[in-house]
Design a protein around this motif. Structure first.
Motif, mmCIF file in Angstrom:
data_model
loop_
_atom_site.group_PDB
_atom_site.id
_atom_site.type_symbol
_atom_site.label_atom_id
_atom_site.label_comp_id
_atom_site.label_asym_id
_atom_site.label_seq_id
_atom_site.Cartn_x
_atom_site.Cartn_y
_atom_site.Cartn_z
ATOM 1 N N ILE A 257 -19.026 39.383 -58.878
ATOM 2 C CA ILE A 257 -19.048 38.249 -57.938
ATOM 3 C C ILE A 257 -20.286 37.419 -58.237
ATOM 4 O O ILE A 257 -21.412 37.835 -57.960
ATOM 5 C CB ILE A 257 -19.041 38.751 -56.474
ATOM 6 N N ASP A 258 -20.072 36.238 -58.827
ATOM 7 C CA ASP A 258 -21.184 35.406 -59.294
ATOM 8 C C ASP A 258 -21.687 34.418 -58.246
ATOM 9 O O ASP A 258 -21.978 33.270 -58.543
ATOM 10 C CB ASP A 258 -20.767 34.665 -60.567
ATOM 11 N N VAL A 259 -21.805 34.857 -57.008
ATOM 12 C CA VAL A 259 -22.249 33.979 -55.919
ATOM 13 C C VAL A 259 -23.712 34.303 -55.623
ATOM 14 O O VAL A 259 -24.060 35.470 -55.448
ATOM 15 C CB VAL A 259 -21.363 34.198 -54.668
ATOM 16 N N PRO A 260 -24.590 33.270 -55.562
ATOM 17 C CA PRO A 260 -26.021 33.519 -55.372
ATOM 18 C C PRO A 260 -26.382 33.842 -53.921
ATOM 19 O O PRO A 260 -27.085 33.089 -53.244
ATOM 20 C CB PRO A 260 -26.658 32.205 -55.821
ATOM 21 N N VAL A 261 -25.881 34.949 -53.415
ATOM 22 C CA VAL A 261 -26.148 35.354 -52.037
ATOM 23 C C VAL A 261 -26.746 36.759 -52.064
ATOM 24 O O VAL A 261 -26.227 37.640 -52.752
ATOM 25 C CB VAL A 261 -24.846 35.357 -51.199
ATOM 26 N N ASN A 262 -27.826 36.941 -51.326
ATOM 27 C CA ASN A 262 -28.432 38.272 -51.202
ATOM 28 C C ASN A 262 -27.860 38.910 -49.938
ATOM 29 O O ASN A 262 -28.361 38.695 -48.831
ATOM 30 C CB ASN A 262 -29.956 38.150 -51.123
ATOM 31 N N SER B 214 -7.328 32.659 -44.683
ATOM 32 C CA SER B 214 -8.133 33.885 -44.598
ATOM 33 C C SER B 214 -7.324 35.149 -44.891
ATOM 34 O O SER B 214 -7.851 36.254 -44.787
ATOM 35 C CB SER B 214 -8.748 34.000 -43.197
ATOM 36 N N TYR B 215 -6.065 34.991 -45.283
ATOM 37 C CA TYR B 215 -5.206 36.139 -45.598
ATOM 38 C C TYR B 215 -5.893 37.023 -46.632
ATOM 39 O O TYR B 215 -6.381 36.540 -47.650
ATOM 40 C CB TYR B 215 -3.860 35.630 -46.129
ATOM 41 N N LYS B 216 -5.936 38.339 -46.376
ATOM 42 C CA LYS B 216 -6.618 39.264 -47.291
ATOM 43 C C LYS B 216 -5.655 39.710 -48.392
ATOM 44 O O LYS B 216 -4.649 40.337 -48.133
ATOM 45 C CB LYS B 216 -7.138 40.481 -46.523
ATOM 46 N N VAL B 217 -5.990 39.359 -49.607
ATOM 47 C CA VAL B 217 -5.188 39.715 -50.774
ATOM 48 C C VAL B 217 -5.572 41.128 -51.219
ATOM 49 O O VAL B 217 -6.749 41.491 -51.200
ATOM 50 C CB VAL B 217 -5.421 38.698 -51.916
ATOM 51 N N GLU B 218 -4.582 41.912 -51.598
ATOM 52 C CA GLU B 218 -4.819 43.286 -52.050
ATOM 53 C C GLU B 218 -4.678 43.364 -53.576
ATOM 54 O O GLU B 218 -4.053 42.500 -54.189
ATOM 55 C CB GLU B 218 -3.796 44.238 -51.404
ATOM 56 N N ALA B 219 -5.231 44.411 -54.163
ATOM 57 C CA ALA B 219 -5.071 44.635 -55.604
ATOM 58 C C ALA B 219 -3.588 44.839 -55.905
ATOM 59 O O ALA B 219 -2.904 45.567 -55.194
ATOM 60 C CB ALA B 219 -5.868 45.863 -56.028
ATOM 61 N N GLY B 220 -3.080 44.161 -56.926
ATOM 62 C CA GLY B 220 -1.665 44.263 -57.291
ATOM 63 C C GLY B 220 -0.823 43.111 -56.761
ATOM 64 O O GLY B 220 0.323 42.934 -57.189
ATOM 65 N N THR C 95 -16.952 41.593 -51.028
ATOM 66 C CA THR C 95 -15.602 41.869 -51.533
ATOM 67 C C THR C 95 -14.554 41.258 -50.610
ATOM 68 O O THR C 95 -13.589 40.638 -51.071
ATOM 69 C CB THR C 95 -15.372 43.396 -51.665
ATOM 70 N N LEU C 96 -14.744 41.409 -49.292
ATOM 71 C CA LEU C 96 -13.797 40.831 -48.327
ATOM 72 C C LEU C 96 -13.761 39.306 -48.427
ATOM 73 O O LEU C 96 -12.690 38.700 -48.348
ATOM 74 C CB LEU C 96 -14.182 41.243 -46.894
ATOM 75 N N LEU C 97 -14.922 38.696 -48.641
ATOM 76 C CA LEU C 97 -14.979 37.235 -48.789
ATOM 77 C C LEU C 97 -14.257 36.796 -50.066
ATOM 78 O O LEU C 97 -13.524 35.809 -50.065
ATOM 79 C CB LEU C 97 -16.438 36.759 -48.811
ATOM 80 N N GLU C 98 -14.450 37.540 -51.146
ATOM 81 C CA GLU C 98 -13.801 37.208 -52.421
ATOM 82 C C GLU C 98 -12.289 37.365 -52.349
ATOM 83 O O GLU C 98 -11.561 36.665 -53.046
ATOM 84 C CB GLU C 98 -14.342 38.094 -53.548
ATOM 85 N N LEU C 99 -11.804 38.299 -51.530
ATOM 86 C CA LEU C 99 -10.364 38.577 -51.465
ATOM 87 C C LEU C 99 -9.614 37.694 -50.468
ATOM 88 O O LEU C 99 -8.436 37.911 -50.217
ATOM 89 C CB LEU C 99 -10.127 40.064 -51.144
ATOM 90 N N ARG C 100 -10.285 36.695 -49.907
ATOM 91 C CA ARG C 100 -9.580 35.712 -49.064
ATOM 92 C C ARG C 100 -8.641 34.896 -49.955
ATOM 93 O O ARG C 100 -8.981 34.576 -51.098
ATOM 94 C CB ARG C 100 -10.583 34.775 -48.388
ATOM 95 N N LEU C 101 -7.482 34.551 -49.444
ATOM 96 C CA LEU C 101 -6.483 33.841 -50.254
ATOM 97 C C LEU C 101 -6.996 32.495 -50.763
ATOM 98 O O LEU C 101 -6.767 32.147 -51.921
ATOM 99 C CB LEU C 101 -5.184 33.648 -49.450
ATOM 100 N N ILE D 132 -9.167 33.124 -53.713
ATOM 101 C CA ILE D 132 -8.373 33.557 -54.875
ATOM 102 C C ILE D 132 -7.749 32.342 -55.569
ATOM 103 O O ILE D 132 -7.777 32.230 -56.795
ATOM 104 C CB ILE D 132 -7.265 34.555 -54.445
ATOM 105 N N ILE D 133 -7.199 31.421 -54.777
ATOM 106 C CA ILE D 133 -6.597 30.196 -55.335
ATOM 107 C C ILE D 133 -7.652 29.399 -56.101
ATOM 108 O O ILE D 133 -7.412 28.913 -57.205
ATOM 109 C CB ILE D 133 -5.961 29.345 -54.203
ATOM 110 N N PHE D 134 -8.864 29.290 -55.536
ATOM 111 C CA PHE D 134 -9.969 28.589 -56.205
ATOM 112 C C PHE D 134 -10.356 29.298 -57.496
ATOM 113 O O PHE D 134 -10.499 28.668 -58.542
ATOM 114 C CB PHE D 134 -11.162 28.494 -55.249
ATOM 115 N N ARG D 135 -10.508 30.618 -57.444
ATOM 116 C CA ARG D 135 -10.926 31.403 -58.613
ATOM 117 C C ARG D 135 -9.897 31.355 -59.744
ATOM 118 O O ARG D 135 -10.243 31.407 -60.918
ATOM 119 C CB ARG D 135 -11.169 32.861 -58.223
ATOM 120 N N MET D 136 -8.608 31.272 -59.386
ATOM 121 C CA MET D 136 -7.557 31.212 -60.405
ATOM 122 C C MET D 136 -7.441 29.828 -61.042
ATOM 123 O O MET D 136 -6.721 29.649 -62.009
ATOM 124 C CB MET D 136 -6.211 31.620 -59.792
#
Length: 197
Positions: free
Chosen positions: A182-187, A125-131, A83-89, A92-96
């Protein structure tokens, strides 16, 4: 800052990873010889950590710090880490769909093209928050670079935990992602096992 100059496709082959997870639409024709050898438990754990670091473009020290932060959070450590990795700025820019790859997203952020809640943020690496509302700066929207990105990313699916508009180059993080989103193939369990030794 350390920069890994290994070609992306070569690194993907060694980590047994599809280049599409990095936003690269190339396929490697060479067969992977690494999978022929039986790997030790440690080798499997290390590969999962390297895979996560490579996908998100994070070096060892920040990755370790993120793991320690995930340990202090309530819930499962591995899920918290993802979750922390996904919420990096930059992610987020890539996902959008405002960048073709995570590397390009990192550059977009570093070059001060991104606003978070109306303020310029140039820390990938800025952590984006919900909202939080993320948008490309008004002055930058007219650049040819972003026109090309929108054209290339026209059919990119935005994850359910965020919303984005390619017309206005803006979006919003609705909620924190859960592991199933999170569709990343990491265990991540193997990463937790590696760090808890």
């Amino acid at each position: 800052m350390a920069i890994n100059k290994t070609p992306i496709l070569k690194r993907c082959r060694s980590l047994e990873l599809e280049p599409a997870y990095l936003g690269v639409n190339k396929k490697s024709n060479r067969k992977n010889t690494h999978s022929m050898r039986k790997k030790s438990e440690y080798a499997l754990q290390l590969r999962e950590k390297q895979k996560a670091k490579f996908i998100y473009g994070v070096q060892e020290k920040p990755f370790r710090n993120m793991y320690e932060k995930a340990e202090r959070m309530p819930g499962l450590v591995g899920t918290n880490l993802m979750t922390l990795l996904e919420l990096r700025l930059d992610n987020i820019i890539f996902r959008m769909g405002f960048a073709r790859t995570r590397r390009e997203a990192r550059q977009v952020v570093s070059h001060r093209h991104v606003l978070v809640n109306g303020k310029i943020v140039n820390i990938p690496s800025y952590k984006v928050e919900a909202g939080d509302v993320i948008e490309i700066k008004e002055k930058s929207k007219s650049l040819q670079r972003f026109k090309d990105i929108v054209e290339a990313n026209g059919g990119v699916a935005v994850p359910a935990w965020m919303e984005a508009s390619s017309e206005t180059l803006s979006g919003k993080v609705i909620e924190k992602p859960i592991r199933e989103q999170i569709d990343v193939p990491v265990n991540e369990t193997l990463i937790v096992e590696l760090y808890s030794k």
